[in-house]
Design an enzyme around this catalytic site. Structure first.
Site, PDB file in Angstrom:
ATOM      1  CB  THR A 192     -81.646  34.364 -40.523  1.00 42.49           C
ATOM      2  OG1 THR A 192     -80.447  34.165 -41.215  1.00 42.49           O
ATOM      3  CG2 THR A 192     -81.544  35.578 -39.675  1.00 42.49           C
ATOM      4  CB  THR A 238     -78.162  34.451 -38.936  1.00 42.81           C
ATOM      5  OG1 THR A 238     -78.109  33.547 -40.036  1.00 42.81           O
ATOM      6  CG2 THR A 238     -76.849  35.218 -38.866  1.00 42.81           C
ATOM      7  CD  GLU A 274     -75.448  32.244 -44.935  1.00 43.00           C
ATOM      8  OE1 GLU A 274     -76.342  33.114 -44.876  1.00 43.00           O
ATOM      9  OE2 GLU A 274     -75.325  31.497 -45.911  1.00 43.00           O
TER      10      GLU A 274
HETATM   11  N1  GLU Z   1     -76.234  35.263 -43.455  1.00 40.39           N
HETATM   12  C1  GLU Z   1     -77.284  36.098 -43.935  1.00 40.39           C
HETATM   13  C2  GLU Z   1     -77.015  37.547 -43.645  1.00 40.39           C
HETATM   14  O1  GLU Z   1     -76.368  37.848 -42.695  1.00 40.39           O
HETATM   15  C3  GLU Z   1     -78.569  35.763 -43.340  1.00 40.39           C
HETATM   16  C4  GLU Z   1     -79.000  34.448 -43.786  1.00 40.39           C
HETATM   17  C5  GLU Z   1     -80.446  34.339 -43.887  1.00 40.39           C
HETATM   18  O2  GLU Z   1     -81.205  35.196 -43.523  1.00 40.39           O
HETATM   19  O3  GLU Z   1     -80.858  33.318 -44.332  1.00 40.39           O
HETATM   20  O4  GLU Z   1     -77.480  38.375 -44.355  1.00 40.39           O
END
Ligand code: GLU
Length: 624
Positions: free
Chosen positions: A435, A453, A455
């Site tokens: 992200t 992001t 992910e």
């Molecule tokens: N997928 C995560 C979220 O939406 C973020 C991933 C990340 O910050 O590494 O919280």
């Protein structure tokens, strides 16, 4: 890129940077080493123009006027600054910067992902948000990540598969943001990114290391290996990385609009690859279920922000499906409740007691987050962010000892007593660490806090053939099965549902208007990073730059809590251990950016001095 690329803003940024001590990563970003020099002498690679902004240094803190941008990358920040210098709004600059980050941070963000966009309107004082989170296909239900025997599929098997890919929300977010608050055409704002992908950028240590760390799974997908492992290897530090396919993708969005993704040929390529991922010989991965109808049905959602009060200010954050806004608010409310309960302000305790309080507040808020927050109807947002609920929850706190983990979750039912012991909470297994966050303020004082992001670092590992961008694995942010047996779980997969996020783009408004914009990557540590920046700035006497740079701790109701070495390996760490905290040393937590308002049209932009190789803070007119 616009005509101001060589204009005063660029010169100002470079001149100021010359007087600033640069870290190792910043020095690398400056490099045009011999290894990258091509037949044209100083032209890197195989001829062609030099990479965009290849000699831009990374400066972590800059103060001045005319607008400010803070992101993880100097070229991306400069692109935003150019838009501001040309008279663009914060939204125009944020979209141009985000598109550029899709090129230079392709493992963290881009066309194949999603995010949350929070906007402050200087004229009205209104804060509004766009939910551009990825959505599950309509065929998904609670069992989609269970095997035939009803057991959860292995996490990494799902990550590297079509099954984890949600319908991307990022291009639709850009379109919606520009429609609401922009003054420029989306197509024009995508031009710098298109050019950057074509001419390339100089590979720094962080990009190289991220590629190496992912090379095994990138090799599972021949298209990803072709684009990101040219010649079978991670691009060398100092070489120029070009992505002509991604340049084509930006040109497509620019000339055909985002409909190419949601209802056109780019979308057809996405669906084909998700349903039948192209894999290397001998590699099999689960197929996804996204259809063209899922893409066509995707829409961003305009949402009112979560608002809470802290230290006499309004703190605005992202509502469901993010848990960020609510959980940051509860942590801050608990810190205020502890002040009340102990009679000592947060500003008046030593570092051990401050971090003890912060850890307890975070663990408590995470117990409630995990129990109540998800993309479901009826999330008790108002109760969770109320001071009365935090006051009740604060009764578990003791100054002399850490609470047993996991801390039980509370009852945000509107009926609060002196103490409610709560109910046993489960602990979450996985969350990504990828992200990117960008912060922008324009000369008029409009602001954007935008976290986006794909992910995991590298997302699903699947690159869309011919288009050069990675698809997200956001759907692994769903829980594969309930975490607490017998308790309803708000974050199980469902048709069209958006997985719970931790992303916490935040805006703080005081009596005189906008004061602070902040956010970070880091999976669930995002929440604690953002709360720590707010607390550091408002309660611990830190400037915005110092609040971003300060050592971090992250307690999320697990049996141990992450702590950076400047905490874990010191007397402060020993003090926390003596109180019963189990610290797990962690090299770095988060990679934040922030902007503080010093007065009308006067800003301090702040990025990381060292984490993730350092970030890039810029203003249009820097003060000497
Ligand atoms: N997928 C995560 C979220 O939406 C973020 C991933 C990340 O910050 O590494 O919280």
């Amino acid at each position: 890129m616009g005509t101001s690329r060589n204009g005063s803003s660029t010169r100002t940024a470079r001149r100021l940077a010359a007087g600033v001590a640069l870290g190792a990563a910043a020095a690398l970003a400056l490099g045009t080493p011999a290894a990258s020099a091509g037949p044209d002498g100083d032209r890197p690679g195989r001829g062609g123009p030099p990479p965009t902004g290849h000699d831009l240094p990374k400066v972590p803190v800059m103060t001045g006027s005319g607008g400010a941008v803070a992101s993880v990358d100097a070229v991306a920040s400069q692109i935003g600054i150019d838009v501001l210098a040309d008279g663009g709004t914060a939204t125009d600059a944020a979209v141009a910067t985000a598109a550029a980050l899709g090129v230079t941070e392709p493992y963290s963000t881009g066309i194949g992902g999603g995010g949350f966009f929070v906007h402050y309107d200087a004229a009205t004082g209104a804060v509004e948000t766009i939910d551009g989170r990825e959505a599950a296909p309509m065929t998904y239900d609670e069992t989609v990540f269970l095997d035939d025997a009803g057991a959860p599929m292995p996490f990494w098997k799902v990550v590297n598969s079509g099954l984890s890919v949600g319908v991307p929300g990022t291009p639709a977010t850009w379109e919606r943001a520009v429609e609401r608050w922009g003054t420029q055409r989306l197509g024009d704002l995508l031009k710098p990114a298109e050019r950057l992908a074509r001419t390339g950028f100089v590979v720094d240590q962080t990009f190289h290391d991220q590629t190496v760390a992912n090379s095994e799974r990138f090799s599972m997908f021949p298209e990803t290996a072709r684009v990101f492992l040219p010649g079978g290897e991670a691009p060398a530090v100092g070489s120029v990385f070009r992505n002509p396919d991604m340049s084509r993708a930006y040109r497509e969005l620019r000339t055909h609009g985002v409909d190419s993704l949601y209802d056109g040929r780019m979308g057809r390529a996405v669906v084909a690859e998700v349903q039948e991922p192209t894999t290397a010989p001998g590699v099999e991965v689960p197929k996804g279920e996204m259809t063209r109808a899922d893409l066509a049905a995707y829409a961003t959602r305009d949402k009112a922000p979560v608002r809470s009060e802290f230290a006499g200010r309004d703190v605005y954050g992202m509502p469901v499906p993010s848990s960020g806004g609510i959980t940051v608010a509860e942590i801050l409310n608990l810190m205020e409740a502890y002040e009340e309960r102990t009679g000592t302000p947060t500003s008046g305790v030593d570092d051990v007691q401050y971090l003890h309080r912060f850890s307890e507040a975070s663990a408590t808020a995470f117990a409630d987050r995990n129990r109540y927050i998800g993309d479901v109807p009826g999330v008790p947002t108002e109760e969770l962010v109320s001071q009365a609920f935090a006051d009740e929850r604060s009764c578990l706190f003791e100054a002399g000892a850490a609470m047993a983990r996991p801390v039980p979750f509370g009852n945000p039912d509107g009926d609060y007593a002196e103490c409610d012991g709560g109910e046993p909470a489960g602990v979450l297994p996985h969350e990504g660490m990828s992200t990117t966050h960008l912060s922008v303020i324009d000369r008029w004082g409009n602001a954007v806090s935008y976290t986006s992001t794909i992910e995991q670092t590298g997302g699903s590992g699947i690159t869309v053939p011919g288009w050069g961008f990675l698809l997200n694995n956001e759907l692994t942010d769903f829980e594969f099965r309930p975490i607490t047996p017998g308790v309803p779980h708000p974050n199980l997969p469902g048709p069209g549902k958006r997985p719970r996020s931790s992303m916490s783009p935040t805006i703080v408004v005081g009596a005189d208007g906008l004061e602070l914009v902040a956010g970070s990557p880091g999976g669930s540590t995002i929440i604690t990073t953002v709360a720590q920046i707010v607390l550091g700035h408002y309660e611990r006497g830190l400037s915005v730059g110092d609040a971003v740079a300060a050592p971090r701790l992250s307690s999320r109701n697990g049996s141990s809590e992450s702590a950076e070495p400047q905490i874990a390996g010191t007397d402060v760490g020993a003090g926390l251990t003596a109180l019963g905290h189990r610290l797990s040393p962690t090299a770095e937590i988060g990679a934040a950016t922030a902007i503080g308002v010093l007065g009308p049209n006067r800003y301090t932009a702040a990025a990381e001095p060292t984490r993730r190789g350092g970030g890039s803070a810029m203003v249009v007119h820097a003060e000497d």
